[in-house]
Every structure is written in C-alpha cells, then in structure tokens.
Design a protein around this motif. Structure first.
Motif, mmCIF file in Angstrom:
data_model
loop_
_atom_site.group_PDB
_atom_site.id
_atom_site.type_symbol
_atom_site.label_atom_id
_atom_site.label_comp_id
_atom_site.label_asym_id
_atom_site.label_seq_id
_atom_site.Cartn_x
_atom_site.Cartn_y
_atom_site.Cartn_z
ATOM 1 N N UNK A 8 0.144 28.680 -26.943
ATOM 2 C CA UNK A 8 -0.977 28.339 -27.828
ATOM 3 C C UNK A 8 -0.525 28.242 -29.277
ATOM 4 N N UNK A 9 0.371 29.130 -29.698
ATOM 5 C CA UNK A 9 0.882 29.074 -31.067
ATOM 6 C C UNK A 9 1.634 27.770 -31.311
ATOM 7 N N UNK A 10 2.470 27.381 -30.351
ATOM 8 C CA UNK A 10 3.266 26.153 -30.511
ATOM 9 C C UNK A 10 2.364 24.929 -30.583
ATOM 10 N N UNK A 11 1.354 24.886 -29.741
ATOM 11 C CA UNK A 11 0.452 23.734 -29.752
ATOM 12 C C UNK A 11 -0.414 23.717 -31.018
ATOM 13 N N UNK A 12 -0.771 24.893 -31.501
ATOM 14 C CA UNK A 12 -1.471 24.973 -32.788
ATOM 15 C C UNK A 12 -0.584 24.425 -33.900
ATOM 16 N N UNK A 13 0.704 24.758 -33.857
ATOM 17 C CA UNK A 13 1.634 24.268 -34.880
ATOM 18 C C UNK A 13 1.779 22.748 -34.812
ATOM 19 N N UNK A 14 1.833 22.195 -33.599
ATOM 20 C CA UNK A 14 1.894 20.741 -33.441
ATOM 21 C C UNK A 14 0.651 20.090 -34.056
ATOM 22 N N UNK A 15 -0.513 20.638 -33.748
ATOM 23 C CA UNK A 15 -1.757 20.086 -34.278
ATOM 24 C C UNK A 15 -1.808 20.217 -35.802
ATOM 25 N N UNK A 16 -1.383 21.371 -36.306
ATOM 26 C CA UNK A 16 -1.369 21.609 -37.752
ATOM 27 C C UNK A 16 -0.500 20.582 -38.471
ATOM 28 N N UNK A 17 0.586 20.164 -37.820
ATOM 29 C CA UNK A 17 1.485 19.193 -38.411
ATOM 30 C C UNK A 17 1.009 17.757 -38.311
ATOM 31 N N UNK A 18 -0.062 17.524 -37.560
ATOM 32 C CA UNK A 18 -0.586 16.168 -37.434
ATOM 33 C C UNK A 18 -0.374 15.542 -36.072
ATOM 34 N N UNK A 19 0.253 16.290 -35.145
ATOM 35 C CA UNK A 19 0.435 15.811 -33.786
ATOM 36 C C UNK A 19 -0.809 16.071 -32.946
ATOM 37 N N UNK A 20 -0.709 15.766 -31.656
ATOM 38 C CA UNK A 20 -1.832 15.920 -30.736
ATOM 39 C C UNK A 20 -1.432 16.817 -29.569
ATOM 40 N N UNK A 21 -2.436 17.442 -28.974
ATOM 41 C CA UNK A 21 -2.189 18.351 -27.859
ATOM 42 C C UNK A 21 -2.430 17.693 -26.514
ATOM 43 N N UNK A 22 -1.446 17.799 -25.642
ATOM 44 C CA UNK A 22 -1.617 17.475 -24.226
ATOM 45 C C UNK A 22 -2.382 18.645 -23.622
ATOM 46 N N UNK A 23 -2.451 18.794 -22.323
ATOM 47 C CA UNK A 23 -3.156 19.941 -21.738
ATOM 48 C C UNK A 23 -2.482 21.252 -22.155
ATOM 49 N N UNK A 24 -3.295 22.263 -22.390
ATOM 50 C CA UNK A 24 -2.782 23.566 -22.780
ATOM 51 C C UNK A 24 -2.130 24.276 -21.604
ATOM 52 N N UNK A 25 -2.683 24.078 -20.429
ATOM 53 C CA UNK A 25 -2.180 24.763 -19.235
ATOM 54 C C UNK A 25 -2.533 23.971 -17.986
ATOM 55 N N UNK A 26 -2.103 24.467 -16.840
ATOM 56 C CA UNK A 26 -2.310 23.766 -15.576
ATOM 57 C C UNK A 26 -3.771 23.765 -15.122
ATOM 58 N N UNK A 27 -4.591 24.635 -15.725
ATOM 59 C CA UNK A 27 -5.992 24.735 -15.323
ATOM 60 C C UNK A 27 -6.888 23.747 -16.060
ATOM 61 N N UNK A 28 -6.429 23.219 -17.168
ATOM 62 C CA UNK A 28 -7.293 22.376 -18.009
ATOM 63 C C UNK A 28 -7.513 20.976 -17.446
ATOM 64 N N UNK A 29 -6.455 20.385 -16.908
ATOM 65 C CA UNK A 29 -6.574 19.041 -16.353
ATOM 66 C C UNK A 29 -5.507 18.838 -15.290
ATOM 67 N N UNK A 30 -5.718 17.847 -14.446
ATOM 68 C CA UNK A 30 -4.767 17.572 -13.367
ATOM 69 C C UNK A 30 -3.746 16.543 -13.818
ATOM 70 N N UNK A 31 -2.512 16.722 -13.337
ATOM 71 C CA UNK A 31 -1.466 15.745 -13.601
ATOM 72 C C UNK A 31 -0.727 15.494 -12.299
ATOM 73 N N UNK A 32 -0.912 14.314 -11.745
ATOM 74 C CA UNK A 32 -0.344 13.961 -10.449
ATOM 75 C C UNK A 32 1.016 13.299 -10.612
ATOM 76 N N UNK A 33 2.031 13.890 -9.957
ATOM 77 C CA UNK A 33 3.383 13.342 -9.994
ATOM 78 C C UNK A 33 3.792 12.914 -8.588
ATOM 79 N N UNK A 34 5.044 12.473 -8.451
ATOM 80 C CA UNK A 34 5.476 11.889 -7.177
ATOM 81 C C UNK A 34 5.336 12.843 -5.990
ATOM 82 N N UNK A 35 5.605 14.142 -6.204
ATOM 83 C CA UNK A 35 5.495 15.075 -5.078
ATOM 84 C C UNK A 35 4.041 15.278 -4.647
#
Length: 287
Positions: A148-175
């Motif tokens: 959470x600290x790292x993602x806050x730092x990214x946002x503070x710098x002007x970047x954007x946040x992907x999902x914070x954790x595996x519970x927030x959204x689904x991400x389907x990969x090849x497996x």
C-alpha cells in the motif's frame, strides 16, 4: 483520466504502516544503541533539519509522527511541505527538535522510509510527466508488507494504481484460460461468481484478440506484443470495442513508451516503478 483500475491509494494512515515501523525498530534497536547510549546524555537536545539533497518528489511524511510515538521520543516535528511536493537540492522538508539521543536512534529508520517512498514517487513522476497521455500503472512487484505504501508513492508521483491485491479484481492469464478451456469460458466463469468485480484478460498473441473482444472483459492486456502487432491490436480494439480499456505490458523500455504514447489513453503497467528504485537523497542534518 482515472488514475486507478479500482480505488486508487490516494492517502495512507498509521494503520497502513505502524507494523512496518515497529518491525524496523525491533530490527534496529533490539537492545538499545550502544554507541549513542554510551556517549550522549538524555538531557542533551538538538535541532535537526530534514533536507533534500537532490531533485525529486516528496513522499512518506506520515511515518514520522508514528515513529516518534512508537519510540516515545521527546521530539517535536514541524513539517514545511506535504507529500507530493517537488524537491530541489537544498529544499527544507521540516524540522525536528528535542532529545539528541532519541533522534540519533530513529534517524536511519526515518530516512529509510522517506528516501524509499520518495524514490518511488520520483520514479513515477518522471515517467508520467514525460508521457502524460498514457496511464502509467504500477504492478504487484513490491516488497512484502510495503504494497500500500508503494502504490501510494506511485500515485503521489503522478502514476496510476493497478489492482492493490488479488481480491480487488480478476486477472486472467494463460494458465487460467487453459483451466477453463477457452478465453470466453474463463471470463464467463469469473463474471458469474464475482459480479461487480472488474476483469482483466491477458493475451500474448494477436490471434487471441477476436476471442478476447467477444468475451467482453473490462481490460485487455497485450503482453509482450511486437510494435506491429501492438498497433494492429489497438486499432482493432478502438474501432470495434471502444468500451474495453487497453493495457500494454512486458519489457517496457523508454523506446517502447515513446512508441505507445501515440495511442492516447491506453494503460502501460511497469514493474520498474517499484522494483527498480533508487533512494532519493534526503538527509537529516543535526545542528
């Protein structure tokens, strides 16, 4: 442009880092500071200036009051700036006054947090500032416990946040797709069991694009696509599925970013923002 796929980390509270602060104290002071405790008296006082030694973006100041409270230090902290402030060499960030012994014991821990988080914010700022029409996203490639600290730092710098954790959204990969049997089955199964949650679908070849579009995920990630296939896929997506967010990832270099910047509004996820970080040079000058 919304700077987050889910709720972005725009603020942090003591609850987000107090365990880390306590761990740092336990790690650094298991039985006191033999050097400081031998040479200095608890009665000695000082003033210390938190000072920027190079340009960057400030982040992590909320840790300082927590550190003072955890150590029961006889120190007062007065900040001159807030997180997100631009620092030039010589910028005064704030002032600490009080016990010299207490200050010496917390100095390195304080700087580790501020330098690390400011380094991430500075990293994100450089990229986001150079490519303002792209959604510069972080990843889950963060130090354990510091997510959470790292993602806050990214946002503070002007970047954007992907999902914070595996519970927030689904991400389907090849497996995941292999288990479900097809792209459309994988997306359908996740949607049925998790209504209201965003779904991101990763594809690694343009031959998967038609099935990906037909499955109607919220986001399609083009992973390690060549420039030619990237341009072709983005053109198809913008023409036939304008409601699907486009993201690119995999070995993103400055040259790749320059190429991608001609496509307004697409996301680019970069582990580089958090896993390749140089501490920002900040010092605590004791008078």
């Amino acid at each position: 442009m919304n700077r987050g796929y889910t709720t972005p980390v725009t603020t942090i509270t003591e609850k987000d880092f107090e365990i880390l602060v306590q761990l740092a104290l336990d790690e650094d002071l298991p039985a006191g500071d033999i050097t400081t405790d031998t040479l200095f008296s608890q009665k000695e006082t000082c003033t210390a200036i938190l000072l920027a030694k190079e340009e960057g973006i400030l982040c992590g100041l909320a840790v300082i009051p927590c550190l003072i409270q955890k150590t029961k230090a006889s120190i007062t902290w007065t900040k001159a700036l807030d997180d997100g402030a631009f620092l030039s060499k010589g910028t005064i960030i704030g002032e600490l006054k009080g016990s010299l012994v207490d200050l010496l014991k917390m100095e390195r821990i304080l700087l580790n947090f501020i330098q690390y988080l400011s380094g991430i914010a500075t990293n994100a700022n450089r990229v986001a500032k150079e490519f303002p029409n792209l959604l510069i996203l972080d990843t889950r490639k963060t130090l354990p416990g510091y997510r959470k600290l790292a993602k806050y730092a990214v946002y503070t710098g002007g970047g954007a946040n992907h999902r914070l954790n595996l519970s927030e959204m689904a991400m389907l990969k090849d497996n995941h797709i292999a288990k479900a049997g097809s792209i459309q089955s994988a997306v359908q199964m996740v949607r049925e069991k998790n209504p209201g949650k965003k779904i991101e679908l990763e594809i690694d070849e343009i031959a998967q694009l038609n099935d990906a579009i037909a499955s109607k995920p919220d986001i399609i990630l083009l992973d390690n696509f060549s420039d030619v296939d990237t341009e072709k896929a983005i053109q198809i997506l913008k023409e036939t599925a304008p409601g699907i967010q486009i993201e690119c990832s995999g070995g993103i270099t400055p040259d790749k970013l320059r190429f991608l910047s001609k496509f307004d509004g697409i996301g680019v996820s970069m582990g580089y923002l958090t896993h390749t970080v140089k501490f920002l040079d900040i010092s605590l000058d004791i008078k």
